[in-house]
Design a protein around this motif. Sequence first.
Motif, mmCIF file in Angstrom:
data_model
loop_
_atom_site.group_PDB
_atom_site.id
_atom_site.type_symbol
_atom_site.label_atom_id
_atom_site.label_comp_id
_atom_site.label_asym_id
_atom_site.label_seq_id
_atom_site.Cartn_x
_atom_site.Cartn_y
_atom_site.Cartn_z
ATOM 1 N N LEU A 160 -4.466 1.457 -9.067
ATOM 2 C CA LEU A 160 -4.988 2.469 -8.272
ATOM 3 C C LEU A 160 -6.015 2.316 -7.323
ATOM 4 O O LEU A 160 -6.985 1.597 -7.897
ATOM 5 C CB LEU A 160 -5.060 3.576 -9.305
ATOM 6 C CG LEU A 160 -3.946 4.495 -9.862
ATOM 7 C CD1 LEU A 160 -4.386 5.435 -11.079
ATOM 8 C CD2 LEU A 160 -3.558 5.449 -8.704
ATOM 9 N N SER A 161 -5.862 2.639 -6.328
ATOM 10 C CA SER A 161 -6.971 2.576 -5.356
ATOM 11 C C SER A 161 -7.769 4.017 -5.243
ATOM 12 O O SER A 161 -8.937 3.911 -4.694
ATOM 13 C CB SER A 161 -6.580 2.047 -3.904
ATOM 14 O OG SER A 161 -5.685 2.645 -3.329
ATOM 15 N N ARG A 162 -7.017 4.904 -5.452
ATOM 16 C CA ARG A 162 -7.628 6.282 -5.441
ATOM 17 C C ARG A 162 -6.894 7.182 -6.416
ATOM 18 O O ARG A 162 -5.725 7.129 -6.642
ATOM 19 C CB ARG A 162 -7.467 7.191 -4.071
ATOM 20 C CG ARG A 162 -8.117 6.573 -3.054
ATOM 21 C CD ARG A 162 -7.778 7.206 -1.597
ATOM 22 N NE ARG A 162 -8.266 8.520 -1.443
ATOM 23 C CZ ARG A 162 -8.129 9.423 -0.368
ATOM 24 N NH1 ARG A 162 -7.346 9.088 0.681
ATOM 25 N NH2 ARG A 162 -8.718 10.601 -0.666
ATOM 26 N N ALA A 163 -7.763 7.509 -7.413
ATOM 27 C CA ALA A 163 -7.021 8.082 -8.828
ATOM 28 C C ALA A 163 -6.524 9.331 -8.472
ATOM 29 O O ALA A 163 -6.515 10.057 -7.528
ATOM 30 C CB ALA A 163 -8.465 8.643 -9.493
ATOM 31 N N PHE A 164 -5.614 9.629 -9.141
ATOM 32 C CA PHE A 164 -4.897 10.900 -9.139
ATOM 33 C C PHE A 164 -5.510 12.192 -9.169
ATOM 34 O O PHE A 164 -6.579 12.368 -9.786
ATOM 35 C CB PHE A 164 -3.860 10.981 -10.228
ATOM 36 C CG PHE A 164 -2.590 10.026 -10.258
ATOM 37 C CD1 PHE A 164 -1.560 10.157 -9.237
ATOM 38 C CD2 PHE A 164 -2.539 8.948 -10.843
ATOM 39 C CE1 PHE A 164 -0.439 9.449 -9.026
ATOM 40 C CE2 PHE A 164 -1.366 7.927 -10.945
ATOM 41 C CZ PHE A 164 -0.448 8.272 -9.951
ATOM 42 N N LYS A 165 -5.220 12.920 -8.132
ATOM 43 C CA LYS A 165 -5.873 14.417 -8.184
ATOM 44 C C LYS A 165 -4.761 15.541 -7.514
ATOM 45 O O LYS A 165 -3.802 15.151 -6.969
ATOM 46 C CB LYS A 165 -7.070 14.138 -7.255
ATOM 47 C CG LYS A 165 -6.897 14.088 -5.708
ATOM 48 C CD LYS A 165 -8.163 13.931 -5.018
ATOM 49 C CE LYS A 165 -8.905 15.179 -4.746
ATOM 50 N NZ LYS A 165 -9.872 15.331 -3.957
ATOM 51 N N GLN A 218 0.929 -1.237 -0.063
ATOM 52 C CA GLN A 218 0.016 0.030 -0.190
ATOM 53 C C GLN A 218 0.787 1.319 -0.149
ATOM 54 O O GLN A 218 1.880 1.156 0.856
ATOM 55 C CB GLN A 218 -0.885 0.020 1.245
ATOM 56 C CG GLN A 218 -1.886 -1.104 1.112
ATOM 57 C CD GLN A 218 -3.178 -0.970 1.927
ATOM 58 O OE1 GLN A 218 -2.855 -0.416 3.565
ATOM 59 N NE2 GLN A 218 -4.289 -0.960 1.619
ATOM 60 N N SER A 219 0.528 2.144 -0.819
ATOM 61 C CA SER A 219 1.621 3.330 -1.103
ATOM 62 C C SER A 219 0.728 4.516 -1.774
ATOM 63 O O SER A 219 -0.622 4.346 -2.132
ATOM 64 C CB SER A 219 2.545 2.801 -1.927
ATOM 65 O OG SER A 219 2.370 2.442 -3.129
ATOM 66 N N VAL A 220 1.311 5.628 -1.368
ATOM 67 C CA VAL A 220 0.789 6.623 -2.358
ATOM 68 C C VAL A 220 2.161 7.487 -2.909
ATOM 69 O O VAL A 220 3.112 7.321 -2.639
ATOM 70 C CB VAL A 220 0.329 7.931 -1.380
ATOM 71 C CG1 VAL A 220 -0.970 7.455 -0.866
ATOM 72 C CG2 VAL A 220 1.423 8.415 -0.338
ATOM 73 N N VAL A 221 1.702 8.016 -4.267
ATOM 74 C CA VAL A 221 3.052 8.577 -4.954
ATOM 75 C C VAL A 221 2.190 9.939 -5.149
ATOM 76 O O VAL A 221 1.238 10.346 -5.500
ATOM 77 C CB VAL A 221 2.994 7.697 -6.329
ATOM 78 C CG1 VAL A 221 3.953 8.469 -7.032
ATOM 79 C CG2 VAL A 221 3.231 6.501 -6.299
ATOM 80 N N VAL A 222 3.162 10.896 -4.725
ATOM 81 C CA VAL A 222 2.913 12.186 -4.555
ATOM 82 C C VAL A 222 4.110 13.150 -5.235
ATOM 83 O O VAL A 222 5.195 12.703 -5.290
ATOM 84 C CB VAL A 222 2.949 12.761 -3.261
ATOM 85 C CG1 VAL A 222 4.015 12.308 -2.291
ATOM 86 C CG2 VAL A 222 2.338 14.011 -3.013
ATOM 87 N N VAL A 276 3.244 3.502 2.387
ATOM 88 C CA VAL A 276 4.647 3.932 1.891
ATOM 89 C C VAL A 276 4.450 5.162 1.180
ATOM 90 O O VAL A 276 3.675 5.050 0.156
ATOM 91 C CB VAL A 276 5.305 2.624 1.066
ATOM 92 C CG1 VAL A 276 6.532 3.118 0.597
ATOM 93 C CG2 VAL A 276 5.420 1.624 2.079
ATOM 94 N N VAL A 277 5.188 6.159 1.408
ATOM 95 C CA VAL A 277 5.117 7.457 0.536
ATOM 96 C C VAL A 277 6.357 7.439 -0.471
ATOM 97 O O VAL A 277 7.482 7.537 -0.028
ATOM 98 C CB VAL A 277 5.108 8.763 1.466
ATOM 99 C CG1 VAL A 277 5.027 9.919 0.812
ATOM 100 C CG2 VAL A 277 4.044 8.508 2.732
ATOM 101 N N GLY A 298 -1.774 10.021 -5.761
ATOM 102 C CA GLY A 298 -2.485 8.971 -6.193
ATOM 103 C C GLY A 298 -2.145 7.669 -5.156
ATOM 104 O O GLY A 298 -1.156 7.788 -4.736
ATOM 105 N N ALA A 299 -3.343 6.791 -4.855
ATOM 106 C CA ALA A 299 -3.089 5.990 -3.844
ATOM 107 C C ALA A 299 -2.901 4.554 -4.577
ATOM 108 O O ALA A 299 -3.819 4.314 -5.493
ATOM 109 C CB ALA A 299 -4.030 5.957 -2.723
#
Length: 211
Positions: free
Chosen positions: A125-130, A103-107, A146-147, A118-119
């Motif tokens: 993707l579990s949460r779309a990029f915004k 589980q991670s986010v890319v920022v 994980v970030v 996005g998550a």
Amino acid sequence: MRIVAVDMSASKGSVALVDQGSVRASFSWEEKRENRQQLFDALEALAIDWSSVDQFVVGRGPGAFSGMRIAFSVVNALAAPDKTPVVAHNSGAAVVHARGASQSVVVGDARRKQLWIGAFDGIELSRAFKLIDPKELPMWIQSHTVVLSPDYDRLASVLDPYLGTDRASVVPQASDLAKVVCLRARLGLETELFEPLYLHPPVFVEPRFPA
């Protein structure tokens, strides 16, 4: 399947040749907006017959506007003579694949005092990029998240509270992008839209002179 992948969404561009899931060649470079010759030098270094390619893959960001536009244009041009299939996929998945986090986010830095984010669950993707305000970042991050960021050098002050000792930019690599596309194809998952991920709304500029 023989794939040539290109990603130019971050501070480092890359190309890769992936054949039957294995990386046969990979080249990367520091992006210089005033000189895009590095991309063409890297493609030439692959030393392949373009008609032997089964699929072209391009990273659709989010990220550098000009880099993504060039990558899409070049991939389309390479695919055109033989009508080779072309696929686009978000570049964040390549970052996540390289890290292997569950589980991670890319920022990243979206400029204008905003972040793009996005998550992911695995590589999906579990949460779309915004676009978000930096103050919203805690709402995306749990204790096990994980970030990852291709823009750590610009976002250190924002991201450091959520990072461990591994504090560095993690840029997408074309080889990882191709592997993600291969994995998803084997699972029969749908491809993403063949267009860059532009998150900012278009800006209209009034003409200087009347029509």
